[in-house]
Scaffold this active site. Sequence first.
Site, short mmCIF file in Angstrom:
data_model
loop_
_atom_site.label_atom_id
_atom_site.label_comp_id
_atom_site.label_asym_id
_atom_site.label_seq_id
_atom_site.Cartn_x
_atom_site.Cartn_y
_atom_site.Cartn_z
N LYS A 125 0.87 -1.18 0.00
CA LYS A 125 0.00 0.00 0.00
C LYS A 125 0.90 1.23 0.00
CE LYS A 125 -1.74 2.76 2.81
NZ LYS A 125 -1.54 3.97 1.97
N GLU A 146 10.04 1.78 10.53
CA GLU A 146 11.04 2.80 10.18
C GLU A 146 10.34 4.14 10.34
OE1 GLU A 146 14.14 2.17 9.51
OE2 GLU A 146 13.98 0.01 9.37
N CYS A 166 13.65 11.69 6.39
CA CYS A 166 13.58 11.21 7.77
C CYS A 166 14.90 11.38 8.52
CB CYS A 166 13.14 9.75 7.79
SG CYS A 166 14.17 8.70 6.75
N GLU A 169 9.66 16.54 14.89
CA GLU A 169 10.04 16.36 13.49
C GLU A 169 9.19 17.33 12.66
OE1 GLU A 169 8.75 12.83 11.28
OE2 GLU A 169 10.81 12.60 10.62
#
Length: 469
Positions: A169, A244, A278, A376
Amino acid sequence: MDYSKIYINGKWVKPLTDQMIPVENPATREIIARVPSGSKEDVDAAIAAAAEAFAPWREVPMEKKIALFEKALEIFSSYQAELLDLEIKELGAPINWAKKAHILGPIKRFEHYVKIAKDFEFSLDLPRSRVEKEPYGVVACLTPWNYPLGQIMHKIIPAMLVGNTVVLKPSQNTPLTAYYLCQAFQEAGLPPGVLNMVTGEGAKVGSYFTLSPFVSMVSFTGSTLAGKQVAKQSLDTLKKFTLELGGKSPLILLRGGDVEQGVKAAMDSVFYNTGQTCAAFTRLLVPNEFLKEAEEAAKKFYGQYTVGDPTKEETHIGPLVSKSQFNKVRDYIKSGIVQGADMIIGEVPEDDSNGYFVKPVVFSRVDTSMKIAQDEIFGPVLSIMPYNTEEEAIQIANDTIYGLSSGIIGPVQDAERLSKYIKAGDVYINAGKWDPNAPFGGFKQSGIGREGGYFGMEEFVQLKTIYDK
Ligand code: NAD
């Protein structure tokens, strides 16, 4: 390409839903395609196809798998022009960056996993037993939008090579290039059901994968928040999961290090891909007495990061991927100002009517209490944080919930010594270069498990001990 279909059991089929998700070009705000918002029935059909394909697929000898994957890679590589056009349009990636990071990079990653598979040891002899490495079965691969193809390659290629079958997906923001990957495998003759793809929106469709008793493993890349939901749901049937997740990575400039090298490394890492990386070095830690020099260096280099139309060769920074990212990044920039950080370069973005463009921002004199030092942001925002002692630098570096990546610029012996104390999955020292054989993944709330090279491949097998001696 017909984006109204999903890929199940080796065929492009109509989904059992009329609901569609618009895919927007973030540089123009045009809707460039619509993909299905997959229903539970669609996901179940894909999982059922993958479950049925598993037993015959794991018996296919590795040489045959490799030949098939090499063919798929050749076909996929022939789509480069279409893929490039799509990554410029669905992600807003500037053309030169897109070529390198979003097309050639993922192709090399695919190639590298095939190379590793040739020597993958499925059996290990111990003095009194033997250990066999076996595939899990059906693996659900859920991927983010920031490196659309790169993240997919990290999952589906090793998962299938070691004998699993896959339901993919891709992110609802950037699902289009995944269609070409499925197409390449179909044309290469991958047996039906080994790879399936259902499009859909995260939390809405996500639980159909994570709660299914027919999925044996979930390989997830995305935000820490969603990763926790994936983990909780996977535990319901005790399936294996790898996560992750997000990052807030520090780059420590040590005394004796090259200030300009440190500043440039941080700016490159946090500005390219419009800060949507990331592992970006979003926090640059600088000894107090070098703060002014670092600020001057940031101003000196700033002109190199041209923001604008991603189709133009001279553009370095494209738009953010979506309106929600634009709003989020804008709010973080505002919060930095309100909390007292010194915005030495950049501005608060206000107008998104002509695309989600944000000029890179550099904050200085940032301290750990500020939101821009903790969260973040996932936009082109760099925080320069002063420190006094090495101990303080390590304390600041580790003072977030994340631990994905890190870097140190300075005398090699000092950097090597300090690398032990940084709580992160990797440490780049000076001009250290990325290695496709190395494992990538996070400490703390940046994740569980690893991707990349042999270590990444090992995540997709489980161990069975045979006592026959
Ligand atoms: P996201 O968490 O919103 O979504 C990631 C994927 O999971 C998408 O396909 C999404 O549709 C799906 N999803 C979302 N919620 C879900 C749920 N509850 N259950 C199942 N599936 C769900 O992340 P994003 O916004 O697409 O990507 C950005 C994030 O990804 C950032 O936090 C970034 O740091 C992280 N990321 C991490 C790595 C890494 O290797 N550590 C690499 C790339 C991106």
